[in-house]
Write a protein that holds these residues in place. Structure first.
Motif, PDB file in Angstrom:
ATOM      1  N   ARG A  33      -6.270  -6.064   3.559  1.00  0.00           N
ATOM      2  CA  ARG A  33      -6.158  -4.833   4.342  1.00  0.00           C
ATOM      3  C   ARG A  33      -7.480  -4.663   5.064  1.00  0.00           C
ATOM      4  N   SER A  34      -7.449  -4.180   6.291  1.00  0.00           N
ATOM      5  CA  SER A  34      -8.692  -4.030   7.059  1.00  0.00           C
ATOM      6  C   SER A  34      -9.189  -2.593   6.997  1.00  0.00           C
ATOM      7  N   ARG A  76      -0.556   4.850   1.297  1.00  0.00           N
ATOM      8  CA  ARG A  76      -0.027   5.405   2.548  1.00  0.00           C
ATOM      9  C   ARG A  76       0.729   6.706   2.294  1.00  0.00           C
ATOM     10  N   GLU A  80     -10.129  -1.022   9.586  1.00  0.00           N
ATOM     11  CA  GLU A  80      -9.502  -0.398  10.758  1.00  0.00           C
ATOM     12  C   GLU A  80      -8.118   0.147  10.405  1.00  0.00           C
ATOM     13  N   GLN A  81      -7.385  -0.585   9.582  1.00  0.00           N
ATOM     14  CA  GLN A  81      -6.065  -0.124   9.160  1.00  0.00           C
ATOM     15  C   GLN A  81      -6.171   1.152   8.341  1.00  0.00           C
ATOM     16  N   SER A 124       0.831  -1.219   0.000  1.00  0.00           N
ATOM     17  CA  SER A 124       0.000   0.000   0.000  1.00  0.00           C
ATOM     18  C   SER A 124       0.861   1.262   0.000  1.00  0.00           C
ATOM     19  N   GLU A 169     -10.234  -5.166   1.364  1.00  0.00           N
ATOM     20  CA  GLU A 169     -10.815  -5.545   2.647  1.00  0.00           C
ATOM     21  C   GLU A 169     -11.591  -6.855   2.517  1.00  0.00           C
ATOM     22  N   ALA A 229      -7.062   4.035  10.570  1.00  0.00           N
ATOM     23  CA  ALA A 229      -5.910   4.458  11.381  1.00  0.00           C
ATOM     24  C   ALA A 229      -4.944   5.303  10.555  1.00  0.00           C
ATOM     25  N   TRP A 230      -4.715   4.924   9.303  1.00  0.00           N
ATOM     26  CA  TRP A 230      -3.833   5.720   8.437  1.00  0.00           C
ATOM     27  C   TRP A 230      -4.406   7.115   8.225  1.00  0.00           C
TER      28      TRP A 230
END
Length: 353
Positions: A300-301, A270, A303-304, A266, A295, A307-308
């Motif tokens: 990749r979730s 990111r 939530e991830q 990613s 997802e 958070a990013w």
């Protein structure tokens, strides 16, 4: 003649060709050009049956994706070993051979006077890309046709383009400065220009993408509104609107065009999120166009991703969603059908905290 290379012609049956190729041999086709294309099609059907053969279902969506990628890689490797000779002037010395000189020049440049052995599958991909480049893809929101070049993602999936055409601009179009990050074919920059955005700076790292986008901006008469720059993600400065449609799947690409689909670790996603806040004017927005297919495949979730966004000093001002319209979402034979059928593509409207 190189080791492991066998010269074959029209006498070779598809089953025998498959056994030789699957066993690791390379086959140099010296038969009729049209028959060679038919042979490649027959081999592709055998490879497809191998990919879709019944077997034990993978335990997780991520395992299903890994198995699918492995089979696709095996298929590509086998089919790539059917070779043809391309002469020093980009002519193919086979009966009924079509002209491939123009497609070859577009991708490889002027011939250097030497002959070479080329995968027939790759050569036909160049020819197909050349035809798409000539014909173009009509994109109503862009005000005309987008002409994709070889190795640049074609905007055949229109749902993500429509999201950019529909989302409310953060400021009046006549006063808006926008950045299009990773422009590719230039389709999203063209959509913004068609919406009346005063100035757009479109960036990309790939020379092929820059050439493709520049060609499309000229065809659409948008070179006054759109400035093209080679950059790793962002240009210098701040904008009212920053748009990015990064590759949707965190995996390793294996060919030039796959860089528009697969984003290792990613990285681009990111990088965009991490640097976005520094390039937004007060009140400005970043539009992240992203499918949730990663997802659904458990690569990749959510939530991830959340958070990013939070770690980058951003908040979510809104989101527009759309369902896929492509045929694979309805193809129950597709190994990834369960994920594709539920896929949602979203435009995330992001602002600085």
């Amino acid at each position: 003649m190189p080791m492991g290379l066998r010269v074959v012609d029209d006498q070779l049956a598809a089953d025998a060709a498959w056994r030789l190729l699957a066993g690791g041999e390379c086959l140099l086709w010296r038969g009729d050009w049209v028959n060679g294309r038919h042979l490649l099609q027959a081999l592709a059907r055998r490879a497809e049956r191998r990919i879709n053969r019944p077997g034990k279902a993978p335990a997780t969506p991520a395992a299903a994706f890994a198995a699918h990628r492995a089979r696709q890689g095996e298929r590509a490797g086998v089919l790539a070993r059917l070779l043809v000779e391309v002469g020093p002037d980009y002519r193919v010395p086979l009966r009924r051979a079509q002209s491939v000189a123009e497609p070859c020049r577009e991708v490889w440049g002027e011939p250097d006077g030497s002959a070479s052995l080329v995968s027939l599958r790759e050569l036909l991909a160049l020819v197909s890309a050349h035809e798409w480049r000539k014909k173009g893809v009509f994109v109503p929101a862009a005000g005309g046709r987008i002409h994709p070049h070889y190795g640049v993602f074609s905007p055949l999936r229109g749902e993500y383009v429509d999201l950019v055409a529909q989302a409310p601009l953060p400021v009046a179009a006549a006063n808006c400065l926008a950045f299009d990050i990773g422009t590719g074919s230039g389709v999203l920059a063209a959509v913004l220009a068609q919406r009346g955005v005063a100035r757009i700076v479109a960036t990309d790292m790939a020379p092929r993408a820059l050439a493709c986008a520049g060609d499309n901006f000229a065809r659409l008469g948008q070179t006054v509104r759109i400035e093209l720059r080679q950059a790793d993600l962002f240009p210098a400065g701040e904008a009212d609107l920053v748009v990015c449609n990064p590759p949707w799947l965190p995996a390793e690409p294996t060919s030039p065009v796959e860089y528009a689909v697969y984003d290792p670790d990613s990285r681009m996603l990111r990088g965009f999120l991490g640097r976005l806040a520094a390039h937004l004017r007060p009140g400005g927005e970043g539009w992240l166009i992203l499918s949730d297919i990663a997802e659904r495949l458990e690569l990749r979730s959510r939530e991830q991703l959340s958070a990013w966004i939070a770690d980058a000093g951003l908040c979510i001002a809104g989101r527009l969603d759309t369902r896929p319209q492509h045929s694979k979402s309805r193809d129950t034979r597709d190994p990834l059908h369960a994920a594709r059928a539920g896929e949602l593509t979203s435009l995330w409207r992001l602002r600085r905290l």
